[in-house]
Scaffold this motif. Structure first.
Motif, PDB file in Angstrom:
ATOM      1  N   ARG A 387       0.851  -1.194   0.000  1.00  9.61           N
ATOM      2  CA  ARG A 387       0.000   0.000   0.000  1.00  9.61           C
ATOM      3  C   ARG A 387       0.886   1.243   0.000  1.00  9.61           C
ATOM      4  O   ARG A 387       1.843   1.328   0.769  1.00  9.61           O
ATOM      5  CB  ARG A 387      -0.913  -0.014   1.231  1.00  9.61           C
ATOM      6  CG  ARG A 387      -1.890  -1.193   1.231  1.00  9.61           C
ATOM      7  CD  ARG A 387      -2.291  -1.590   2.631  1.00  9.61           C
ATOM      8  NE  ARG A 387      -1.140  -2.071   3.397  1.00  9.61           N
ATOM      9  CZ  ARG A 387      -1.239  -2.594   4.633  1.00  9.61           C
ATOM     10  NH1 ARG A 387      -2.425  -2.692   5.212  1.00  9.61           N
ATOM     11  NH2 ARG A 387      -0.153  -3.008   5.268  1.00  9.61           N
ATOM     12  N   ILE A 388       0.560   2.197  -0.854  1.00 10.43           N
ATOM     13  CA  ILE A 388       1.395   3.380  -1.073  1.00 10.43           C
ATOM     14  C   ILE A 388       0.663   4.627  -0.584  1.00 10.43           C
ATOM     15  O   ILE A 388      -0.543   4.757  -0.793  1.00 10.43           O
ATOM     16  CB  ILE A 388       1.733   3.537  -2.568  1.00 10.43           C
ATOM     17  CG1 ILE A 388       2.283   2.222  -3.138  1.00 10.43           C
ATOM     18  CG2 ILE A 388       2.738   4.658  -2.778  1.00 10.43           C
ATOM     19  CD1 ILE A 388       2.484   2.256  -4.632  1.00 10.43           C
ATOM     20  N   GLY A 389       1.404   5.542   0.044  1.00  5.35           N
ATOM     21  CA  GLY A 389       0.775   6.783   0.469  1.00  5.35           C
ATOM     22  C   GLY A 389       1.591   7.528   1.501  1.00  5.35           C
ATOM     23  O   GLY A 389       2.788   7.299   1.671  1.00  5.35           O
ATOM     24  N   SER A 390       0.913   8.431   2.227  1.00  8.09           N
ATOM     25  CA  SER A 390       1.540   9.259   3.254  1.00  8.09           C
ATOM     26  C   SER A 390       0.912   8.914   4.593  1.00  8.09           C
ATOM     27  O   SER A 390      -0.199   9.349   4.903  1.00  8.09           O
ATOM     28  CB  SER A 390       1.346  10.749   2.937  1.00  8.09           C
ATOM     29  OG  SER A 390       1.819  11.554   3.981  1.00  8.09           O
ATOM     30  N   ASP A 391       1.619   8.152   5.409  1.00  9.58           N
ATOM     31  CA  ASP A 391       0.992   7.677   6.647  1.00  9.58           C
ATOM     32  C   ASP A 391       0.924   8.740   7.736  1.00  9.58           C
ATOM     33  O   ASP A 391       0.263   8.529   8.752  1.00  9.58           O
ATOM     34  CB  ASP A 391       1.690   6.412   7.171  1.00  9.58           C
ATOM     35  CG  ASP A 391       3.101   6.669   7.669  1.00  9.58           C
ATOM     36  OD1 ASP A 391       3.652   7.745   7.380  1.00  9.58           O
ATOM     37  OD2 ASP A 391       3.647   5.779   8.335  1.00  9.58           O
ATOM     38  N   ILE A 392       1.561   9.896   7.559  1.00 14.16           N
ATOM     39  CA  ILE A 392       1.367  10.963   8.537  1.00 14.16           C
ATOM     40  C   ILE A 392       0.125  11.783   8.201  1.00 14.16           C
ATOM     41  O   ILE A 392      -0.268  12.652   8.987  1.00 14.16           O
ATOM     42  CB  ILE A 392       2.604  11.884   8.631  1.00 14.16           C
ATOM     43  CG1 ILE A 392       2.883  12.605   7.306  1.00 14.16           C
ATOM     44  CG2 ILE A 392       3.824  11.112   9.086  1.00 14.16           C
ATOM     45  CD1 ILE A 392       3.950  13.676   7.428  1.00 14.16           C
ATOM     46  N   ASP A 393      -0.499  11.497   7.061  1.00 17.46           N
ATOM     47  CA  ASP A 393      -1.717  12.196   6.669  1.00 17.46           C
ATOM     48  C   ASP A 393      -2.924  11.270   6.563  1.00 17.46           C
ATOM     49  O   ASP A 393      -4.059  11.718   6.702  1.00 17.46           O
ATOM     50  CB  ASP A 393      -1.510  12.884   5.313  1.00 17.46           C
ATOM     51  CG  ASP A 393      -0.421  13.936   5.368  1.00 17.46           C
ATOM     52  OD1 ASP A 393      -0.600  14.927   6.079  1.00 17.46           O
ATOM     53  OD2 ASP A 393       0.616  13.746   4.715  1.00 17.46           O
ATOM     54  N   GLN A 394      -2.685   9.990   6.321  1.00 17.91           N
ATOM     55  CA  GLN A 394      -3.772   9.042   6.118  1.00 17.91           C
ATOM     56  C   GLN A 394      -3.986   8.174   7.354  1.00 17.91           C
ATOM     57  O   GLN A 394      -3.055   7.914   8.112  1.00 17.91           O
ATOM     58  CB  GLN A 394      -3.458   8.124   4.917  1.00 17.91           C
ATOM     59  CG  GLN A 394      -3.322   8.874   3.606  1.00 17.91           C
ATOM     60  CD  GLN A 394      -2.856   7.940   2.497  1.00 17.91           C
ATOM     61  OE1 GLN A 394      -1.759   8.057   1.990  1.00 17.91           O
ATOM     62  NE2 GLN A 394      -3.722   7.004   2.117  1.00 17.91           N
ATOM     63  N   LEU A 395      -5.206   7.714   7.529  1.00 17.20           N
ATOM     64  CA  LEU A 395      -5.515   6.787   8.609  1.00 17.20           C
ATOM     65  C   LEU A 395      -5.226   5.350   8.196  1.00 17.20           C
ATOM     66  O   LEU A 395      -5.156   4.459   9.032  1.00 17.20           O
ATOM     67  CB  LEU A 395      -6.991   6.927   9.018  1.00 17.20           C
ATOM     68  CG  LEU A 395      -7.395   8.301   9.576  1.00 17.20           C
ATOM     69  CD1 LEU A 395      -8.896   8.333   9.869  1.00 17.20           C
ATOM     70  CD2 LEU A 395      -6.611   8.622  10.842  1.00 17.20           C
ATOM     71  N   ASP A 396      -5.066   5.117   6.889  1.00 16.52           N
ATOM     72  CA  ASP A 396      -4.820   3.768   6.396  1.00 16.52           C
ATOM     73  C   ASP A 396      -3.409   3.308   6.750  1.00 16.52           C
ATOM     74  O   ASP A 396      -2.511   4.108   7.029  1.00 16.52           O
ATOM     75  CB  ASP A 396      -4.982   3.730   4.864  1.00 16.52           C
ATOM     76  CG  ASP A 396      -6.324   4.301   4.415  1.00 16.52           C
ATOM     77  OD1 ASP A 396      -7.277   4.191   5.187  1.00 16.52           O
ATOM     78  OD2 ASP A 396      -6.374   4.867   3.310  1.00 16.52           O
ATOM     79  N   GLU A 397      -3.234   1.981   6.713  1.00 16.43           N
ATOM     80  CA  GLU A 397      -1.897   1.420   6.870  1.00 16.43           C
ATOM     81  C   GLU A 397      -1.127   1.619   5.565  1.00 16.43           C
ATOM     82  O   GLU A 397      -1.659   1.351   4.484  1.00 16.43           O
ATOM     83  CB  GLU A 397      -1.978  -0.073   7.207  1.00 16.43           C
ATOM     84  CG  GLU A 397      -2.729  -0.383   8.491  1.00 16.43           C
ATOM     85  CD  GLU A 397      -2.036   0.184   9.720  1.00 16.43           C
ATOM     86  OE1 GLU A 397      -0.795   0.321   9.684  1.00 16.43           O
ATOM     87  OE2 GLU A 397      -2.739   0.512  10.693  1.00 16.43           O
ATOM     88  N   ILE A 398       0.096   2.095   5.669  1.00 12.74           N
ATOM     89  CA  ILE A 398       0.911   2.394   4.492  1.00 12.74           C
ATOM     90  C   ILE A 398       2.212   1.604   4.574  1.00 12.74           C
ATOM     91  O   ILE A 398       2.873   1.554   5.607  1.00 12.74           O
ATOM     92  CB  ILE A 398       1.220   3.905   4.393  1.00 12.74           C
ATOM     93  CG1 ILE A 398      -0.073   4.713   4.288  1.00 12.74           C
ATOM     94  CG2 ILE A 398       2.133   4.190   3.210  1.00 12.74           C
ATOM     95  CD1 ILE A 398      -0.903   4.434   3.059  1.00 12.74           C
ATOM     96  N   ASP A 399       2.590   0.969   3.472  1.00  9.98           N
ATOM     97  CA  ASP A 399       3.841   0.196   3.421  1.00  9.98           C
ATOM     98  C   ASP A 399       4.998   0.993   2.842  1.00  9.98           C
ATOM     99  O   ASP A 399       6.146   0.841   3.276  1.00  9.98           O
ATOM    100  CB  ASP A 399       3.627  -1.068   2.581  1.00  9.98           C
ATOM    101  CG  ASP A 399       2.589  -1.989   3.182  1.00  9.98           C
ATOM    102  OD1 ASP A 399       2.795  -2.440   4.319  1.00  9.98           O
ATOM    103  OD2 ASP A 399       1.562  -2.241   2.527  1.00  9.98           O
ATOM    104  N   MET A 400       4.719   1.828   1.840  1.00 14.75           N
ATOM    105  CA  MET A 400       5.792   2.566   1.171  1.00 14.75           C
ATOM    106  C   MET A 400       5.348   3.985   0.884  1.00 14.75           C
ATOM    107  O   MET A 400       4.210   4.220   0.464  1.00 14.75           O
ATOM    108  CB  MET A 400       6.197   1.865  -0.130  1.00 14.75           C
ATOM    109  CG  MET A 400       7.517   2.369  -0.714  1.00 14.75           C
ATOM    110  SD  MET A 400       7.931   1.571  -2.292  1.00 14.75           S
ATOM    111  CE  MET A 400       6.965   2.569  -3.434  1.00 14.75           C
TER     112      MET A 400
END
Length: 614
Positions: A387-400
């Motif tokens: 899973r790709i994204g910005s984990d300091i902005d999203q509630l989802d779990e992010i891998d990269m």
């Protein structure tokens, strides 16, 4: 339950240990032994070194739920049109603006050198107790503010908090605490055997003293904005130097905050904060800095093309450099690996941490045939779930997370296209990713490319991105040859069950660093770090990293007993100026050499007899 796997040559034992027993008994026991016998515990409890507690707020941009102005192309750039002295910072994961900063002018560089030099004149005389107190105060602050620091690093680089914790915070804490425990010992005068000449050796002692160089510089890359900045500062301050850090223009926002943090720690301890300076300019303006006569040493972390310019510029003042460049690091996987699933986790972490923007990241996975098939199957299943994204902005779990910019995306696609055209197979990824929430973010899909061979560009060229390449070797010798066949030589890893075989492979790998049955732990272990071939030269980290920031002063002196008796060495009469009898003088020196260096007892006795007659 916790499973612990012990390996010794051909034998394997597995024990199941209860979690409660592990936490309540084993961990405290290990901690006690480490504190008492390993980590120089007296220093840890010295009241003069008690760390201060600091309360330093983080910037609004790093806080949760921050809503910043988004930039869009063509304004999504660090350069400001028609204003070459300004740098525009933005978050590469979201495109949010982080502000505009002025570059450092030549006059400001001059002032930084002068301020640093003045501060260093007093600091070079500082006791190790104060230096350790500085490191302990900084370490305590980092420990108590880990998430805040991670969020700052993530906001400016696009990485995930987990990547920031492992690649930024943990390694910085390790460096701090290793130097606290072992730094003073590394910088003590090094006693040397003295002359091998029997006569002179009876009279003289020798030692090497390590004295600070003065004002040193570090030019650091953007991929680890916290650790790459902190590492040189920590080593320089502890060795009694002042330092000017030239940060990457890509991460000036976070670099400024991190340097301000250091300066606040110094100020809180009543240490001149001018010991640490921050310089930032575009590459085309850096020559003035790297050729500055007031700088005594340069540590450069970056790419080979830029290194050529840095070294050429530094040569104008004969400024010594340590150059840490990129790599084409490989993992060699033998067929007797016991747990391929666990190994796949190590390889995925080593390849995709910080979106592959890691100088010691895994760029090639070289496997023997049976291992190859197993890992290809595992990676095919696991990478597609990333899973790709910005984990300091999203509630989802992010891998990269994101990459620092998109300026290499076309190069990635060209490398992949070249490989596929020559027989490689693209299993997953291979193209930029447009995030549904952050379409202007710099994301590239996690990529799996198999059947890669040496004649493909991606085998030879550094990628520095999220691409896992699989290479099949015919046997161990072929695997080693493949690993050694690029122009780089930074780090390697080798996995298998027979330690003697793995140890032999490590000796045959042409790189500055090797991890056996692990990935990149040579860096965490505070060993001297650096590469060979086109991966650079010189070392930082560990004892060599500290002594490398010092002038090694050689000092020779009379033995203590001679000093006590008031006996001093003097020029013997036969060779004193003016020479009264050159033949007699020659016989004397010849006899002195024989007495001092000949290992034949009778010849030595005769030589002593001749010396006595002289």
């Amino acid at each position: 339950m916790i499973a612990i796997d012990f390996s010794f040559q051909e034998w394997q034992w597995q024990y199941q240990i209860s979690t409660t027993f592990f936490i309540c008994v084993i961990v405290p026991a290990v901690y006690y032994v480490h504190a008492k016998y390993i980590s120089n515990s007296p220093n840890n409890y010295n009241k003069l070194e008690e760390p201060l507690k600091l309360d330093i707020p983080i910037p609004q941009e790093a806080k949760a739920h921050w809503k910043g102005k988004r930039l869009y192309p063509p304004n999504l750039s660090i350069r400001v049109p028609n204003e070459p002295n300004k740098i525009q910072s933005y978050c590469p994961a979201t495109g949010q603006s982080l502000g505009t900063f002025l570059t450092t002018s030549k006059e400001e560089m001059n002032q930084q050198v002068l301020k640093a030099k003045k501060a260093q004149q007093l600091w070079k005389k500082s006791p190790f107790t104060l230096r350790r107190k500085f490191l302990k105060t900084l370490s305590r602050y980092i420990l108590e503010n880990q998430e805040d620091i991670a969020r700052i690093a993530c906001r400016d680089s696009g990485k995930t908090k987990l990547d920031a914790s492992m690649g930024e915070i943990m390694v910085t804490l390790e460096k701090l605490n290793w130097i606290i425990a072992h730094g003073e010992r590394a910088l003590r005068p090094s006693q040397r055997p003295g002359p091998s000449n029997l006569l002179i050796g009876l009279m003289k002692n020798g030692e090497v003293r390590y004295e600070p160089l003065g004002v040193v510089a570090a030019l650091v890359s953007w991929n680890y904005p916290f650790h790459n900045l902190m590492g040189p500062i920590i080593a320089s301050i502890f060795t009694g130097n002042a330092i000017i850090v030239k940060c990457s223009e890509q991460v000036i926002w976070s670099s400024k905050w991190f340097v301000d943090l250091i300066r606040l720690v110094l100020k809180s301890l009543e240490i001149d904060e001018d010991l640490v300076q921050l310089c930032c300019c575009f590459p085309e303006d850096a020559d003035y800095f790297t050729s500055h006569p007031g700088i005594s040493h340069i540590t450069f972390i970056g790419s080979k093309p830029v290194a050529h310019k840095v070294v050429e510029s530094a040569a104008k003042e004969l400024t010594p450099c340590v150059v840490e460049l990129g790599g084409k690091d490989s993992v060699l996987v033998l067929e007797d690996v016991k747990d391929f699933q666990a190994l796949s986790s190590v390889i995925l972490r080593g390849t995709f941490q910080s979106a592959g923007q890691n100088c010691i990241g895994i760029e090639r996975v070289i496997c023997l045939p049976k291992a190859y098939e197993k890992l290809v199957e595992i990676f095919t299943d696991r990478i597609e779930d990333f899973r790709i994204g910005s984990d300091i902005d999203q509630l989802d779990e992010i891998d990269m997370g994101a990459m620092i910019s998109d300026n290499r995306f076309q190069s990635f696609e060209e490398l992949i296209e070249d490989a596929v055209s020559k027989g490689a197979k693209l299993i997953h990824g291979g193209k930029p990713f447009q995030h549904p929430n952050y379409p202007q973010g710099h994301y590239f899909e996690p990529t799996l490319l198999i059947d890669v061979e040496p004649h493909m560009r991606i085998f030879q060229e550094e990628v520095f991105g999220p691409i896992l390449t699989m290479i099949k070797a015919t046997d161990v010798d072929n695997a080693i040859a493949l690993a050694n066949s690029t122009e780089y030589g930074l780090g390697n890893s080798v996995f298998g069950s027979k330690f003697n075989q793995l140890n032999d492979i490590a000796n045959r790998l042409e790189s500055g660093n090797v991890a056996i049955n692990d990935f990149a732990t040579f860096y965490v272990a505070q060993l001297p770090f650096g590469g060979v071939k086109k991966s650079g030269y010189g070392k930082f980290g560990g004892e060599e990293g500290l002594t490398g920031l010092c002038m090694a002063k050689s000092v020779v002196m009379d033995k203590p007993l001679l000093r006590l008796l008031g006996i001093a060495t003097a020029i013997p009469p036969p060779i004193d100026y003016p020479i009264k009898d050159d033949k007699k003088a020659w016989r004397f020196i010849k006899s002195l050499n024989t007495a001092g260096y000949d290992n034949r007892i009778w010849e030595v006795i005769k030589a002593f007899e001749k010396l006595a007659k002289s």
